[in-house]
Design a protein around this motif. Sequence first.
Motif, short mmCIF file in Angstrom:
data_model
loop_
_atom_site.label_atom_id
_atom_site.label_comp_id
_atom_site.label_asym_id
_atom_site.label_seq_id
_atom_site.Cartn_x
_atom_site.Cartn_y
_atom_site.Cartn_z
N ALA A 1 30.82 47.43 44.52
CA ALA A 1 32.18 47.17 44.44
C ALA A 1 32.34 45.81 43.84
N ARG A 2 31.47 44.87 44.05
CA ARG A 2 31.83 43.71 43.54
C ARG A 2 31.84 43.43 42.21
N THR A 3 30.58 44.22 41.29
CA THR A 3 30.58 44.26 39.90
C THR A 3 31.77 45.25 39.24
N LYS A 4 32.12 46.08 39.89
CA LYS A 4 33.60 46.89 39.36
C LYS A 4 34.67 45.71 39.36
N LEU A 5 34.77 44.97 40.35
CA LEU A 5 36.09 43.97 40.22
C LEU A 5 35.76 42.95 39.32
N ARG A 6 34.48 42.65 39.23
CA ARG A 6 34.28 41.79 38.10
C ARG A 6 34.83 42.09 36.64
N GLY A 7 34.30 43.25 36.51
CA GLY A 7 34.57 43.91 35.25
C GLY A 7 36.07 44.06 34.96
N TYR A 8 36.75 44.60 36.11
CA TYR A 8 38.09 44.51 35.86
C TYR A 8 38.89 43.12 35.83
N ALA A 9 38.38 42.23 36.42
CA ALA A 9 38.88 40.79 36.05
C ALA A 9 38.63 40.20 34.76
N HIS A 10 37.31 40.60 34.33
CA HIS A 10 37.05 40.17 32.86
C HIS A 10 38.06 40.76 32.04
N ASP A 11 38.17 42.11 31.97
CA ASP A 11 39.10 42.70 30.84
C ASP A 11 40.47 42.24 31.21
N LEU A 12 40.73 42.28 32.25
CA LEU A 12 42.22 41.86 32.75
C LEU A 12 42.51 40.29 32.12
N GLY A 13 41.61 39.19 32.45
CA GLY A 13 41.79 37.97 31.90
C GLY A 13 42.12 37.79 30.66
N LEU A 14 41.26 38.54 29.81
CA LEU A 14 41.18 38.57 28.51
C LEU A 14 42.73 39.25 27.95
N ALA A 15 42.71 40.15 28.57
CA ALA A 15 44.25 41.02 28.00
C ALA A 15 45.47 39.84 28.29
N PHE A 16 45.28 39.40 29.64
CA PHE A 16 46.43 38.23 29.92
C PHE A 16 46.52 37.31 28.87
N GLN A 17 45.54 36.72 28.35
CA GLN A 17 45.22 35.61 27.41
C GLN A 17 45.95 36.05 26.24
N ILE A 18 45.57 37.09 25.49
CA ILE A 18 46.29 37.73 24.31
C ILE A 18 47.61 37.88 24.23
N ALA A 19 48.06 38.48 25.85
CA ALA A 19 49.62 38.66 25.99
C ALA A 19 49.98 37.44 26.08
N ASP A 20 49.51 36.21 26.45
CA ASP A 20 50.13 34.89 26.42
C ASP A 20 50.19 34.44 25.02
N ASP A 21 49.31 34.66 24.18
CA ASP A 21 49.48 34.26 22.86
C ASP A 21 50.49 34.98 21.96
#
Lengths: 298, 298
Positions: free
Chosen positions: B206-226
């Motif tokens: 479960a921890r690995t899944k959440l880490r994967g979710y956060a990784h992709d979300l964080g990057l998408a979030f930054q692209i959206a910021d840009d």
Amino acid sequence: MTPAAQLKPALDAMAQAVDSRFDRMLPVPSDPRRRLVEAMRYAAMGGGKRMRPLLCVAACDLFHVDKERALRVAIAAESVHVYSLIHDDLPCMDDDDQRRGKPTTHLAFDEATAVLAGDALQAFAYEVLADPATHEDAAVRADLCLELARASGTSGMAAGQMMDLMAEEGGFDLNLTTRLQQLKTGALIGFAVEAGAIMGKASASARTKLRGYAHDLGLAFQIADDLLDVEGDASALGKAAGKDAAQGKATFVSLLGVHRARSQAGMLIDQAIDHLHGFGAEADLLRAVARFAIARDH
Amino acid sequence: MTPAAQLKPALDAMAQAVDSRFDRMLPVPSDPRRRLVEAMRYAAMGGGKRMRPLLCVAACDLFHVDKERALRVAIAAESVHVYSLIHDDLPCMDDDDQRRGKPTTHLAFDEATAVLAGDALQAFAYEVLADPATHEDAAVRADLCLELARASGTSGMAAGQMMDLMAEEGGFDLNLTTRLQQLKTGALIGFAVEAGAIMGKASASARTKLRGYAHDLGLAFQIADDLLDVEGDASALGKAAGKDAAQGKATFVSLLGVHRARSQAGMLIDQAIDHLHGFGAEADLLRAVARFAIARDH
């Protein structure tokens, strides 16, 4: 033998141990983070009295804590001290250009890098404390993190720095100045010493004794600093002398005069050593540090 | 209903919860430390999307973590985020004068106070995490401290800030820009999400899944910021728009173009949501946050 001569071998050995641990624990990466780690290493290595590491390891020795583990806690305490020096020296704070006998971090690098190096050294301290390599018992690691945070935040060092800035406006009496110094330098010295009791899972009474020792030592140490600021020699200090007086800040010397300040420091050191009553020869290093605190030239 | 409209009630409730916790946990003292705590409160309260707290509480919800305890961890994550904003806005860093729709902390107070308020907010985060009130199990508290320190130091946020400064000199390609953003914003978003798994003593998978979710979300979030930095409106953003481009920094938009940046962000969000496969309706809030990340106007 003078207290300084007596303590010199221990201080020299600690300086070497601290430098080698920082060197190992802060390897320089080969990507654009490089500059950040180089600034951290510049500020953390090759200088400083290493009083906090020495106090921490000496306190750990009372409870037979493994030496490498004790050094990890010492490194954490010193990292927080170093971060506070970097930020304290910034142009918007004390605007100092010399520290530990070399240009301050924001001059050797630049201001932005200095801010970040301080920030990262603060995080590094918790990274070290919370790591299982520091203690097998998670309760000890969590307790260390809690005490360090208390010693450095709004009820510790940062609060003391804030009061120090306000002190430039004047109006600080002996009570407020004592409180300021307890927060600004005393709290982190208290952490370094108390960490020994935490690491050694010492009894509440031993912990209380060490807290008392650290409290009196920290204050005496600051009074001695104020005396050095008036009487000291910039080359031995590794920083400018006479600075506090020039800024119009109240110091123990301006409030008490040189003579009373010196006798007050002496009384505090006697008191600090009294707190160690009940410990045997294993506390001799802590006693020596106390005597050194008011007998040093830097 | 648009993702933004769907998420609005949760964001509004979180904004209120975060403000009330900061208000309670950072009481203003009636001595010269007052100014420090006032600056911390100024920066921490009354603004911001509170994405990290929302992510943290939503992740805790997956494992039925007590709400008040989840909010403590959320406050710690947000404190580190706020400290980074204060320091990032300083004249020697990005030199910004607006943040979250009001003057930056160094303008509302002064630079020295802003440096200290950031420093103290970092310590505050560990004071909150390491406190037994956050979790009865010390192993959880120590683990939280370790993960936060990793997410914010030389292998996290501070390293990302350093890379961001170097990026002004140019020469950053897509790989380095991705790494920069993973460190600068991704690591702390990762902590906020992973903290839910730590608090809930979730399985490694479960921890690995959440880490994967956060990784992709964080990057998408930054692209959206840009994308917002190029297309956005300063009044909705609460800070200046078009800043990165003006500084000549590589952004996902400058490297990929608007069209490819947008499709890349969309792909990452799909991937983030895929990582939540296996969780039921209890993960709907995390899914909604992911969709909101690329559909917001600020």
